[in-house]
Design a protein around this motif. Structure first.
Motif, PDB file in Angstrom:
ATOM      1  N   TYR A  27       0.928  -1.569   0.386  1.00 22.31           N
ATOM      2  CA  TYR A  27       0.215  -0.337   0.163  1.00 22.31           C
ATOM      3  C   TYR A  27       1.298   1.129   0.147  1.00 22.31           C
ATOM      4  CZ  TYR A  27      -2.932  -3.865   1.659  1.00 22.31           C
ATOM      5  OH  TYR A  27      -3.597  -5.054   2.173  1.00 22.31           O
ATOM      6  N   THR A 451     -23.343   5.458 -12.648  1.00 19.25           N
ATOM      7  CA  THR A 451     -23.213   5.710 -10.791  1.00 19.25           C
ATOM      8  C   THR A 451     -24.405   3.764 -10.541  1.00 19.25           C
ATOM      9  OG1 THR A 451     -23.883   7.628 -10.177  1.00 19.25           O
ATOM     10  CG2 THR A 451     -24.234   5.710  -8.380  1.00 19.25           C
ATOM     11  N   ASP A 454     -21.352   1.710 -11.694  1.00 16.03           N
ATOM     12  CA  ASP A 454     -20.428   1.537 -11.182  1.00 16.03           C
ATOM     13  C   ASP A 454     -21.167   0.353  -9.377  1.00 16.03           C
ATOM     14  OD1 ASP A 454     -19.266   2.970 -12.428  1.00 16.03           O
ATOM     15  OD2 ASP A 454     -20.163   4.803 -11.184  1.00 16.03           O
ATOM     16  N   SER A 458     -18.702  -2.870  -8.138  1.00 17.83           N
ATOM     17  CA  SER A 458     -18.062  -2.792  -7.130  1.00 17.83           C
ATOM     18  C   SER A 458     -19.173  -4.135  -6.534  1.00 17.83           C
ATOM     19  CB  SER A 458     -18.097  -1.852  -6.616  1.00 17.83           C
ATOM     20  OG  SER A 458     -17.729  -0.613  -6.614  1.00 17.83           O
ATOM     21  N   ARG A 461     -17.363  -7.342  -7.495  1.00 19.37           N
ATOM     22  CA  ARG A 461     -16.161  -7.531  -7.286  1.00 19.37           C
ATOM     23  C   ARG A 461     -15.895  -7.930  -5.267  1.00 19.37           C
ATOM     24  NH1 ARG A 461     -12.518  -1.409  -8.079  1.00 19.37           N
ATOM     25  NH2 ARG A 461     -12.929  -1.704  -9.997  1.00 19.37           N
ATOM     26  N   ARG A 465     -13.800  -9.691  -3.321  1.00 19.48           N
ATOM     27  CA  ARG A 465     -13.092  -9.665  -2.201  1.00 19.48           C
ATOM     28  C   ARG A 465     -13.823 -10.572  -0.933  1.00 19.48           C
ATOM     29  NH1 ARG A 465     -14.176  -3.634  -2.720  1.00 19.48           N
ATOM     30  NH2 ARG A 465     -13.241  -3.613  -0.810  1.00 19.48           N
ATOM     31  N   ARG A 472      -7.526 -12.247   4.612  1.00 22.88           N
ATOM     32  CA  ARG A 472      -6.889 -10.884   5.007  1.00 22.88           C
ATOM     33  C   ARG A 472      -6.818 -10.769   6.179  1.00 22.88           C
ATOM     34  NH1 ARG A 472      -5.552  -6.477   2.339  1.00 22.88           N
ATOM     35  NH2 ARG A 472      -7.250  -4.653   2.412  1.00 22.88           N
TER      36      ARG A 472
ATOM     37  N   SER B  54      -5.463  -0.163   5.099  1.00 20.75           N
ATOM     38  CA  SER B  54      -5.879  -1.635   4.496  1.00 20.75           C
ATOM     39  C   SER B  54      -7.523  -1.274   5.833  1.00 20.75           C
ATOM     40  CB  SER B  54      -5.708  -2.691   4.662  1.00 20.75           C
ATOM     41  OG  SER B  54      -4.558  -2.459   6.009  1.00 20.75           O
ATOM     42  N   PRO B  58     -10.645   1.039   2.747  1.00 14.26           N
ATOM     43  CA  PRO B  58     -11.491  -0.005   1.781  1.00 14.26           C
ATOM     44  C   PRO B  58     -10.591   1.019   0.356  1.00 14.26           C
ATOM     45  CG  PRO B  58     -13.119  -0.261   2.906  1.00 14.26           C
ATOM     46  CD  PRO B  58     -11.920   1.071   3.590  1.00 14.26           C
ATOM     47  N   ASP B  60     -11.946  -0.099  -2.721  1.00 14.74           N
ATOM     48  CA  ASP B  60     -12.880   0.915  -3.358  1.00 14.74           C
ATOM     49  C   ASP B  60     -13.345   2.412  -2.898  1.00 14.74           C
ATOM     50  OD1 ASP B  60     -13.955  -1.052  -5.751  1.00 14.74           O
ATOM     51  OD2 ASP B  60     -16.061  -1.505  -4.897  1.00 14.74           O
ATOM     52  N   HIS B 117     -20.299   5.039  -4.166  1.00 16.20           N
ATOM     53  CA  HIS B 117     -20.473   5.821  -5.482  1.00 16.20           C
ATOM     54  C   HIS B 117     -21.074   6.822  -5.148  1.00 16.20           C
ATOM     55  CE1 HIS B 117     -18.902   1.341  -6.437  1.00 16.20           C
ATOM     56  NE2 HIS B 117     -18.062   2.496  -5.436  1.00 16.20           N
ATOM     57  N   LYS B 146     -17.751  10.259  -7.132  1.00 15.35           N
ATOM     58  CA  LYS B 146     -16.964   8.984  -7.006  1.00 15.35           C
ATOM     59  C   LYS B 146     -17.036   7.338  -7.305  1.00 15.35           C
ATOM     60  CE  LYS B 146     -14.287   6.309  -3.828  1.00 15.35           C
ATOM     61  NZ  LYS B 146     -13.814   5.754  -4.948  1.00 15.35           N
ATOM     62  N   ARG B 147     -16.002   6.516  -8.599  1.00 14.12           N
ATOM     63  CA  ARG B 147     -16.367   5.370  -9.146  1.00 14.12           C
ATOM     64  C   ARG B 147     -15.888   4.574  -8.823  1.00 14.12           C
ATOM     65  NH1 ARG B 147     -15.987   6.034 -14.855  1.00 14.12           N
ATOM     66  NH2 ARG B 147     -17.329   4.562 -15.058  1.00 14.12           N
ATOM     67  N   PRO B 148     -15.444   3.479  -8.853  1.00 15.28           N
ATOM     68  CA  PRO B 148     -14.870   1.889  -7.943  1.00 15.28           C
ATOM     69  C   PRO B 148     -13.325   2.838  -7.866  1.00 15.28           C
ATOM     70  CG  PRO B 148     -16.822   1.311  -9.934  1.00 15.28           C
ATOM     71  CD  PRO B 148     -16.900   2.927 -10.156  1.00 15.28           C
ATOM     72  N   GLY B 149     -13.025   1.926  -6.809  1.00 17.30           N
ATOM     73  CA  GLY B 149     -11.331   2.180  -6.746  1.00 17.30           C
ATOM     74  C   GLY B 149     -10.954   3.393  -6.408  1.00 17.30           C
TER      75      GLY B 149
END
Lengths: 548, 174
Positions: A27, A451, A454, A458, A461, A465, A472, B54, B58, B60, B117, B146-149
């Motif tokens: 990171y 949106t 997105d 997410s 994903r 995750r 983790r 972390s 997060p 995202d 988002h 605000k987009r993912p990531g």
């Protein structure tokens, strides 16, 4: 060709370092070298070396390596910093600055230090170039080569460093020559140089010091008018003011202007006795009354000086007791809310408080500055460790909580979100068909669709995750526990080193207090001698009067 | 053969050495120990940064806001306040060192947090002294999605002669 080879060597070596550092943190960076560089620069400038290290983990350019080397020097990573600096000295862009930084690490090897300073003076820019040239001139001067020192200084730009160089040369001339001309010329050059310092505060402080030195030289050669001219230019709020006022009084006395001299000494007496010239000014006042024929006032002035010295000795005894009880750092710096080690940045408040005045005088010595700096550094290091411990404990408890809640509990909620997304998508398609083309609602619908898209990405994903989540969290938990254990060990070690550093500082400060007490005792004895002489004279006069 | 007197002398000598070493710390040894400690604490700081980011932020939903100066001499920053969707999220009072650091090309991370988002508004209120000795207070607003990531927004402050009027530009690092 040589330059190209050097660049290739630098790049190969840089890649090796990059490779070795890559595993440190996933990171560590933002992924944008330009942003990382800026963040590292800010962290370093704001005094956060650890953060600067973090942003330069994957350094790519020479600028990054220079930032990293500086961060390493701030955080105790000297050997790695030296490796980076060596590579930069062979590089293209920061040869001067790297050589200058390394020169401070090889003070035991004079030849190597000279070589590095020469590179810094030739290849460096601005303050680095000037400081390196000044240090080269100092090396030449202290090795008995004043002509070489003079040549180096003549090649420098006007400003603080050149002024310092000329001041030191003047000190040499002053102690060697019977005639003060050469020393005074050097001091005048130094004054002109100090006036050009872009850092006005620093330049003014140095100029005041130079004026006092010039005044002293002129006074010693009995050129009182010249001494007075110099000393009258000393600013009243400078660190050198008390000494300047005392010398001003002496020069006026030399011209027979005893009343004016006493005015200067009266002003000097307002400063704490710790400053040079203040104790002497108390005696000077008595002497001034004596010379002007006011013997009664002279006696009173000497008595008052004597009482002041006595009282100062009590202050010093109390200060010593306080240092023994609380330690010098706590008693003098922390309690006074004064944790800056830069004594030369003194403000007017520092110039009028006895405790601060003793601290300032103590800090004139480089060894004493280093002793205070060690304690300060360890003190703030321990405070930082306390904060880290607290944060780590909070994070560990957060991780414990998260581990206690099963990840699979969220699965039904996620299914619900997917259904909602599908339903809203369908409504948006319908709305888009009904919207008037070109109207603002088309744009709003487009944003909403984006949106929603997105959110869908997410959610997809999130599933992946979620799968790795517990694993983790356990890794992070282990990392936090290990860090807490290490922190505990480091805290104990830092506490031990702090104890040693405090003991060393206390020892130095108590020795300094002893020395100051001795100085007060000598002044006290002189005042008492003057009183005795005065009474003796008065008694003889009375006897003479009686016999007539 | 060592006699009892000799042994006692040695013991006393050894004791004196121990006491002496406890009192008079060698400055160079102290500096070495401090350097080692600094290095250890810096390494621990890195670990802590990693864990903090972390756990708390997060990737995202992460949003970070940065500040940089374009014109190095035009403005002397006093303070900056950040608002996200009308709520204050960060404020900062500048020290001389920080100002100097920004002047030398440093970029400051003003805020890191999490946002859902969609569309959001960033508002910054800055107070500064301009090179022509004027006190300045300005509000600037920036709309972003605000987009993912991870989202990174950089504010760049510029104030050029002759009027030194502050101009803030926004850049999103992709």
């Amino acid at each position: 060709m040589q330059g190209l080879n050097n660049r290739m060597t630098f790049k190969r070596w840089a890649l090796a370092v990059l490779f070795s550092a890559a595993g440190v943190s996933a990171y560590a960076q933002t992924g944008h070298p330009e942003l990382d560089r800026g963040l590292a620069q800010f962290a370093l400038g704001a005094g956060n070396g650890a953060l600067a290290l973090r942003y330069t983990q994957n350094a790519e350019t020479e600028q990054d390596y220079l930032l990293r080397a500086k961060a390493l020097l701030k955080t105790g990573g000297q050997s790695e910093a030296v490796r980076l600096l060596d590579a930069l000295i062979e590089g293209d862009y920061y040869r001067g600055e790297a050589a200058f930084l390394k020169s401070s690490l090889v003070s035991n090897d004079q030849e190597e230090r000279r070589r590095l300073l020469q590179i810094a003076a030739q290849k460096g820019h601005g303050e680095v170039k000037q400081q390196a040239s000044y240090q080269l001139a100092e090396m030449a001067r202290t090795n008995g080569r004043p002509d070489t020192a003079g040549k180096i200084l003549a090649s420098m730009d006007t400003g603080y460093w050149a002024a310092l160089g000329y001041m030191n040369i003047a000190a040499d001339y002053g102690s060697r020559d019977l005639n003060p001309s050469r020393a005074l010329i050097s001091l005048r050059v130094a004054m002109a140089m100090a006036e050009e310092d872009p850092n006005k505060e620093r330049g003014e402080a140095l100029k005041a010091q130079l004026l006092v030195r010039a005044g002293l030289l002129a006074y010693e050669s009995e050129d009182y008018d010249k001494a007075i001219t110099f000393l009258e230019k000393v600013r009243l709020d400078s660190y050198s003011t008390p000494q300047g006022l005392y010398l001003h009084g002496l020069a006026l006395t030399g011209k027979g202007k005893h009343r004016d001299a006493m005015q200067s000494w009266h002003r000097a007496k307002k400063y704490p006795l710790a400053f040079s010239g203040v104790a002497e000014s108390w005696l000077g006042t008595g002497r001034g009354y004596d010379l002007t024929g006011y013997l009664g006032q002279a006696g009173e002035a000497f008595l008052s000086a004597s009482a002041t010295y006595e009282s100062e000795r009590v202050t010093l005894r109390k200060l010593a007791d306080m240092v023994r009880e609380k330690g010098a750092y706590a008693a003098l710096l922390a309690d006074a809310g004064e944790t800056r080690a830069e004594w030369f940045l003194a403000d007017s408040r520092m110039l009028t408080q006895p405790r601060s005045a003793y601290l300032l005088r103590f800090m004139e010595n480089a060894g004493n500055q280093a002793a205070v700096h060690r304690v300060k550094e360890l003190d703030s290091m321990l405070a930082r460790m306390e904060r880290q411990e607290h944060t780590l404990k909070v994070l560990t408890s957060v991780l414990d909580e998260r581990l206690a809640n099963s990840a699979s509990d969220n699965k039904p909620a996620l299914g619900h979100v997917r259904t909602e997304i599908e339903s809203i998508s369908a409504r948006l398609i319908a709305a888009r068909q009904n919207a008037t083309p070109g109207s603002s609602s088309v744009e709003t619908i487009r944003h909403l669709a984006q949106t929603l898209k997105d959110l869908e990405t997410s959610t997809d994903r999130f599933d992946k995750r979620l799968h790795k989540r517990d694993q983790r969290l356990r890794v992070l938990h282990q990392k936090a526990s290990d860090a807490l254990e290490k922190l505990d060990h480091r805290k104990r070690k830092a506490t031990d080193v702090l104890r040693k550093a405090n003991a060393a500082l206390d020892q130095k400060f108590l020795a300094y207090i002893d020395q100051e007490s001795e100085r007060m005792l000598v002044a006290l004895e002189r005042a008492e001698q003057q009183i005795a002489h005065l009474y003796e004279y008065l008694a003889l006069q009375n006897l003479g009067g009686g016999s007539q | 053969m060592v006699g009892p007197h000799h042994a006692i002398k040695w013991l006393v000598f050894a004791l004196c050495l121990t006491i002496g070493s406890a009192h008079a710390a060698d400055p160079e040894a102290l500096d070495r120990e401090i350097d080692q400690l600094k290095s250890d604490v810096a390494a621990l700081s890195q670990t802590l940064f990693d864990i903090e980011e972390s756990v708390l932020h997060p990737a995202d939903t992460q949003v970070a806001v940065f500040l940089a100066l374009k014109d190095k001499e035009g403005l002397e920053l006093d303070s900056i306040e950040l608002y996200l969707d009308g709520s204050p999220v960060s404020s900062h009072l500048y020290t001389d060192r920080e100002r100097e650091s920004l002047r030398q090309g440093g970029i400051q991370r003003l805020y890191i947090g999490n946002l859902p988002h969609g569309g959001h508004q960033l508002k910054a209120v800055l107070t500064a002294r301009s090179a022509n000795e004027r006190f300045i207070r300005r509000e600037v607003r920036h709309q972003f999605r605000k987009r993912p990531g991870e989202s990174r927004i950089q504010m760049t402050l510029d104030a050029s002669a002759p009027d030194y009027e502050p101009v803030v530009s926004f850049q999103e690092w992709k």
